[in-house]
Design a protein around this motif. Structure first.
Motif, mmCIF file in Angstrom:
data_model
loop_
_atom_site.group_PDB
_atom_site.id
_atom_site.type_symbol
_atom_site.label_atom_id
_atom_site.label_comp_id
_atom_site.label_asym_id
_atom_site.label_seq_id
_atom_site.Cartn_x
_atom_site.Cartn_y
_atom_site.Cartn_z
ATOM 1 N N PHE A 145 0.843 -1.190 0.000
ATOM 2 C CA PHE A 145 0.000 0.000 0.000
ATOM 3 C C PHE A 145 0.880 1.241 0.000
ATOM 4 N N VAL A 146 0.295 2.330 -0.480
ATOM 5 C CA VAL A 146 1.025 3.594 -0.588
ATOM 6 C C VAL A 146 0.246 4.685 0.139
ATOM 7 N N VAL A 154 6.085 12.898 8.661
ATOM 8 C CA VAL A 154 6.933 11.765 8.280
ATOM 9 C C VAL A 154 7.251 10.880 9.477
ATOM 10 N N ASN A 155 7.663 11.444 10.576
ATOM 11 C CA ASN A 155 8.025 10.638 11.746
ATOM 12 C C ASN A 155 6.824 9.888 12.304
ATOM 13 N N TYR A 156 5.662 10.519 12.268
ATOM 14 C CA TYR A 156 4.439 9.856 12.741
ATOM 15 C C TYR A 156 4.147 8.606 11.910
ATOM 16 N N PHE A 161 3.744 2.665 10.579
ATOM 17 C CA PHE A 161 3.851 1.640 9.546
ATOM 18 C C PHE A 161 5.305 1.266 9.304
ATOM 19 N N SER A 162 5.499 0.035 8.858
ATOM 20 C CA SER A 162 6.817 -0.413 8.421
ATOM 21 C C SER A 162 6.893 -0.210 6.915
ATOM 22 N N GLY A 163 7.691 0.761 6.484
ATOM 23 C CA GLY A 163 7.785 1.063 5.062
ATOM 24 C C GLY A 163 8.923 2.020 4.811
ATOM 25 N N ARG A 164 8.982 2.545 3.617
ATOM 26 C CA ARG A 164 10.055 3.484 3.281
ATOM 27 C C ARG A 164 9.486 4.676 2.522
ATOM 28 N N VAL A 165 10.029 5.819 2.815
ATOM 29 C CA VAL A 165 9.700 7.022 2.062
ATOM 30 C C VAL A 165 10.556 7.008 0.805
ATOM 31 N N MET A 166 9.905 6.973 -0.354
ATOM 32 C CA MET A 166 10.661 6.803 -1.591
ATOM 33 C C MET A 166 10.688 8.046 -2.472
ATOM 34 N N CYS A 186 4.673 0.619 1.573
ATOM 35 C CA CYS A 186 4.711 -0.395 2.625
ATOM 36 C C CYS A 186 4.241 -1.731 2.067
ATOM 37 N N GLU A 187 4.907 -2.806 2.433
ATOM 38 C CA GLU A 187 4.461 -4.140 2.041
ATOM 39 C C GLU A 187 3.472 -4.665 3.083
ATOM 40 N N THR A 188 2.389 -5.254 2.599
ATOM 41 C CA THR A 188 1.338 -5.742 3.492
ATOM 42 C C THR A 188 1.865 -6.793 4.462
ATOM 43 N N ALA A 189 2.763 -7.665 3.982
ATOM 44 C CA ALA A 189 3.285 -8.742 4.825
ATOM 45 C C ALA A 189 4.027 -8.216 6.034
ATOM 46 N N GLN A 190 4.551 -7.012 5.952
ATOM 47 C CA GLN A 190 5.288 -6.413 7.066
ATOM 48 C C GLN A 190 4.420 -5.488 7.907
ATOM 49 N N ASN A 191 3.131 -5.429 7.593
ATOM 50 C CA ASN A 191 2.211 -4.534 8.296
ATOM 51 C C ASN A 191 0.902 -5.276 8.579
ATOM 52 N N ARG A 192 0.990 -6.246 9.460
ATOM 53 C CA ARG A 192 -0.187 -7.025 9.823
ATOM 54 C C ARG A 192 -0.970 -6.323 10.929
#
Length: 204
Positions: A145-146, A154-156, A161-166, A186-192
């Motif tokens: 998801f994006v 950004v910090n919030y 979420f576990s993801g990266r600002v790209m 963010c990848e869904t598998a890393q954000n259950r």
């Protein structure tokens, strides 16, 4: 002055609606969004309501909007989720080039218009709504998801979420005020979702 009111989760009702079928209800969502945007200085007060409505994705059947209502009947918060498809997603207005490869690789969902009324701000309510969002992403069978948001948040979002600002850019919502925004992937598998914080949500 802190105007928040102590509440328990039982004081709130979560509803998932198809905004294309709920124009009157969406007016409440847009009014809260307009008030928040104007209060943060992201838009001029004169154009806040115009900016708060998204004519493309509020009327899309690929979008679902969550209403968080206090037992008093007041709207406490809301967020929207749009599944990527032929119609696209709101985030593409600002980051289309950045998402070309990801759209080929992933089944994407776009979370957007996350907001809370200052009257009902609480860590519990934010955590609960975040878990409902993650659950909805799973239900849409999206493997990533994006999100896009004002740089001041950004910090919030990195905490939530576990993801990266790209990517980052500067946009204007009302044609006047410039707003720096960032794109997070963010990848869904890393954000259950954490089931203990998943509320019952009534689909309408």
């Amino acid at each position: 002055m802190n105007t928040s009111i102590p509440n328990t989760l039982q004081d709130f009702q979560f509803q998932i609606i198809d905004p294309a079928q709920e124009s009157q209800t969406m007016y409440d969502v847009q009014r809260l969004a307009a008030a928040n945007l104007a209060a943060e200085g992201d838009v001029s007060p004169q154009r806040a309501m115009e900016v708060a409505r998204d004519p493309n994705f509020d009327d899309s059947h690929q979008t679902r909007t969550v209403l968080i209502r206090h037992k008093s009947g007041h709207l406490a918060g809301s967020f929207s989720v749009t599944r990527d498809g032929d119609e696209g997603m709101p985030v593409l207005r600002h980051f289309e080039r950045d998402l070309v490869f990801l759209r080929r690789k992933h089944r994407l969902a776009n979370g957007w218009r996350f907001m809370m009324s200052p009257r009902y701000q609480s860590a519990l309510l934010r955590r609960t709504s975040t878990n409902l969002f993650l659950h909805m992403v799973q239900q849409l069978d999206a493997d990533a998801f994006v999100l896009y948001f004002n740089d001041r948040l950004v910090n919030y979002y990195r905490r939530m979420f576990s993801g990266r600002v790209m990517a980052s850019t500067v946009i204007t919502l009302d044609g006047q005020i410039e707003v720096p925004v960032s794109l997070m992937v963010c990848e869904t598998a890393q954000n259950r979702p954490v089931m203990d914080y998943l509320p019952e949500a009534e689909a309408v």
